[in-house]
Each structure stands twice: as C-alpha cells, then as structure tokens.
Design a protein around this motif. Structure first.
Motif, PDB file in Angstrom:
ATOM      1  N   ARG A   1       7.006  -3.070  -5.931  1.00  0.00           N
ATOM      2  CA  ARG A   1       7.613  -2.120  -4.993  1.00  0.00           C
ATOM      3  C   ARG A   1       9.054  -2.467  -4.658  1.00  0.00           C
ATOM      4  NH1 ARG A   1       4.859  -3.012   0.928  1.00  0.00           N
ATOM      5  NH2 ARG A   1       6.533  -1.628   1.583  1.00  0.00           N
TER       6      ARG A   1
ATOM      7  N   THR B   1      -0.952   2.159  -5.687  1.00  0.00           N
ATOM      8  CA  THR B   1      -0.770   1.362  -4.487  1.00  0.00           C
ATOM      9  C   THR B   1      -2.134   0.862  -4.005  1.00  0.00           C
ATOM     10  OG1 THR B   1      -0.929   3.342  -3.127  1.00  0.00           O
ATOM     11  CG2 THR B   1       1.290   2.662  -3.800  1.00  0.00           C
TER      12      THR B   1
ATOM     13  N   TYR C   1       3.258   3.392  -7.450  1.00  0.00           N
ATOM     14  CA  TYR C   1       4.601   2.839  -7.306  1.00  0.00           C
ATOM     15  C   TYR C   1       5.586   3.607  -8.184  1.00  0.00           C
ATOM     16  CZ  TYR C   1       2.551  -1.019  -4.764  1.00  0.00           C
ATOM     17  OH  TYR C   1       1.883  -1.765  -3.821  1.00  0.00           O
TER      18      TYR C   1
END
Length: 333
Positions: free
Chosen positions: A132, A183, A190
């Motif tokens: 991320r 996620t 992501y």
C-alpha cells in the motif's frame, strides 16, 4: 544464439524449491542425488513459520525485522524470536549444504521471494500490506537486495566450487501489476503498481544480487515482457498455464533461458510421468514456438510445474528423476 553461455549445462534439470518433510539432510541428499547437473537448496515449509517462502525470505532482509502476528508476517520494531527462528533454520540449511555438497562443482540454485511477492504478503506495523505504501516497497526492495547479496556470498563460501544461480519467486507479480491483490477486509484491492516502477525495482534487486537470476512465476499471465527487460537470465513458469505462445517466443528469442515446468506437482493418474512424457511435452512446446531443436537442451532447463511440498516423498523422487532423464533425452536429440 547457440554460442551463448548459459549458467547451466545442456540437458540440465532442477527443482523449483519446496519439498515435503522436515529433514533437511535427507532433502538435500535427494536433490543432490536426483538433480546432479543443477541441484537447488531445498525449502521445507513443513518445519513451520520461518521455513515458509515468506518467512524464509523475510529473514534475509537487512535492517527490516519481521515478526509473526495472527499467523501473518509483519514489520517489527526490533528483531525477536520469530526472526531468529527463520535465520536459524536458514543457517542450519547452509551448514548442512556445506557438509552434503562439499565436493560439488557446478551451478547451484537458491531461491527467495521477490520484492513484490514480499510486499504483497508482509504487513506494515499499522496494518495493511507493505504494497500500500510505495516508499515501504522501495525500502523493502533495498533491504532485500542487500540481504540477497549477503546470502549469495554465504552460499558461495560454504560451497566454494559452485556457481550460484538465484531464483526470485514472484507468484504475486501478475496480481500486483493488475491491481488484484486484496486488502485485508476482502472488499477492496491495492492500487496497481506501474510496470515501469516494477521493472526498475526488479532490475535493482537482480543487479544487486550479482549472479545470474531467474524470475519464477507459477501464476497465469506471467509478465514476460517486463521480466525480460530486468536483466534476468531466464524465466521459470508452469507450462500448463501458458495460453499465448507469442510472448514466450519473444522472451526466448531475446535470449532468456526457460525453466520449463513440465511435470505435475502431484500425480495426475496415481503415478509420476515418465521421462519420455516430460521430454515430449517440452519438445512439443519448443516445436510449436518454431525454434531449432539444437537450441532446446541449452536454453531450457526441465523442472516440475512448481514446488513439491504437497507431494509424497516417493513422488518427489520419481518426478525429479523424470525431469533429470527428460533433460538428458533432450540433450541427445
């Protein structure tokens, strides 16, 4: 093409990495016995956390400690027992390798997770995968590059007559590039990593390792164009997942080696394929690609489709022997 120097002998075969069981001495004996032209350092995930691909590779990171939290690896504030365990297991494996392969001279393959598979698996302390945060991915790649350089040197010290070949395992790379990594909630994914960024990161890790490197991806949609522009010496893939021959043909034409996953990881009909069946599969693909047969045994290494951790010991021996003898058959064509 035929005068190119490959980091393996013509007709070589090898394993992808993982084997069943917990006895590293026995696993290394099997590999050295069945794959004499290109043995690899086996991984035994059955030994538990720290022996798995992610924990084992995260143990190589420099100044980026990890720990287990809720059965997942995450960045830790300081080194702890989980990291010590991963490093102790690796040290034990290398000591055993020094003993088993003391007289070995030739190419020796080692494996580690690549930067994007690690980034898609290891969590940040605040939650979420490292993927991320682009800055975290850069830090991870730099730490991995330094760790791999040290790991290569450690292997070379233990087996001084061997030439090290590195395999970067990147099963998550297609999902990372396509923005398909979920996620933690499972409700989102992501953001996709730009291919130019991925290319630069992989190239940096490969250059830092300082030895010929193969990128392994046992997922569909292997990004072959990207891999061939990173300085990799070859690509390893599962032949059963190849649906479009053109990108593979371009990759081979560009001078990359192919670790051809041609034998199933579990017996499809209760028994291992014969060496003739494995050789025919590789030969058939090569002929469809339209390359001359004289290149085949030099540019291609025969392997199982992926790791063998889920197989029985008897099947492991049988399938590695089939791959070895298939490589020899191809060299005799």
């Amino acid at each position: 093409m035929t005068d190119q120097a490959w980091p393996w002998a013509a007709g070589a075969a090898t394993g992808i990495g993982s084997l069943p069981g917990t006895d590293i001495a026995e696993a290394q004996r099997v590999v050295l016995g069945e794959l004499p032209a290109l043995p690899h350092l086996p991984e035994l995930p059955d030994r538990g956390p720290g022996a798995d691909l992610i924990g084992r590779s995260a143990g190589l990171l420099i100044e980026l400690p990890v720990e287990l939290y809720a059965a997942r690896w995450r960045v830790a504030p300081r080194p702890g027992k989980d990291l010590r365990r991963a490093r102790d297991l690796m040290e034990r494996d290398l000591d055993q390798l020094a003993e088993q392969a003391e007289e070995y001279a030739g190419p020796l393959k080692i494996q580690a997770a690549g930067p994007f598979t690690l980034a898609a698996s290891v969590e940040l302390p605040i939650g979420g995968r490292m993927l991320r945060d682009s800055g975290a991915v850069r830090d991870l790649a730099g730490s991995l590059a330094e760790g791999l350089r040290g790991h290569v040197e450690a292997v070379a010290r233990r087996v001084p007559r061997a030439s090290v070949l590195l395999q970067l395992d990147e099963p998550s790379l297609p999902a990372v590039l396509a923005g398909r990594v979920p996620t933690e909630s499972g409700f989102g994914t992501y953001r996709a990593v730009d291919s130019e960024v991925a290319r630069a990161v992989l190239r940096g890790v490969i250059e830092a390792a300082g030895v010929p490197t193969v990128v392994h991806c046992c997922a569909p949609d292997v990004p072959l164009e990207l891999i061939r522009s990173t300085g990799a010496a070859g690509v390893a893939l599962d032949l059963s997942l190849v649906t479009d021959l053109d990108p593979l043909g371009e990759t081979i034409d560009a001078g990359l080696g192919l670790l051809a996953g041609a034998a199933p990881t579990t017996p499809p009909a209760g028994r291992a394929p014969t060496s003739a069946q494995v050789a025919d599969r590789v030969r058939g693909l090569w002929d469809r690609l339209g390359f001359p047969r004289r290149q085949l045994a030099e540019q291609v290494v025969v392997t199982p489709a992926c790791g063998l951790a889920g197989a029985t010991p008897a099947y492991v021996r049988a399938v590695l022997a089939a791959c070895r003898d298939a490589g020899r058959r191809l060299a005799e064509d």
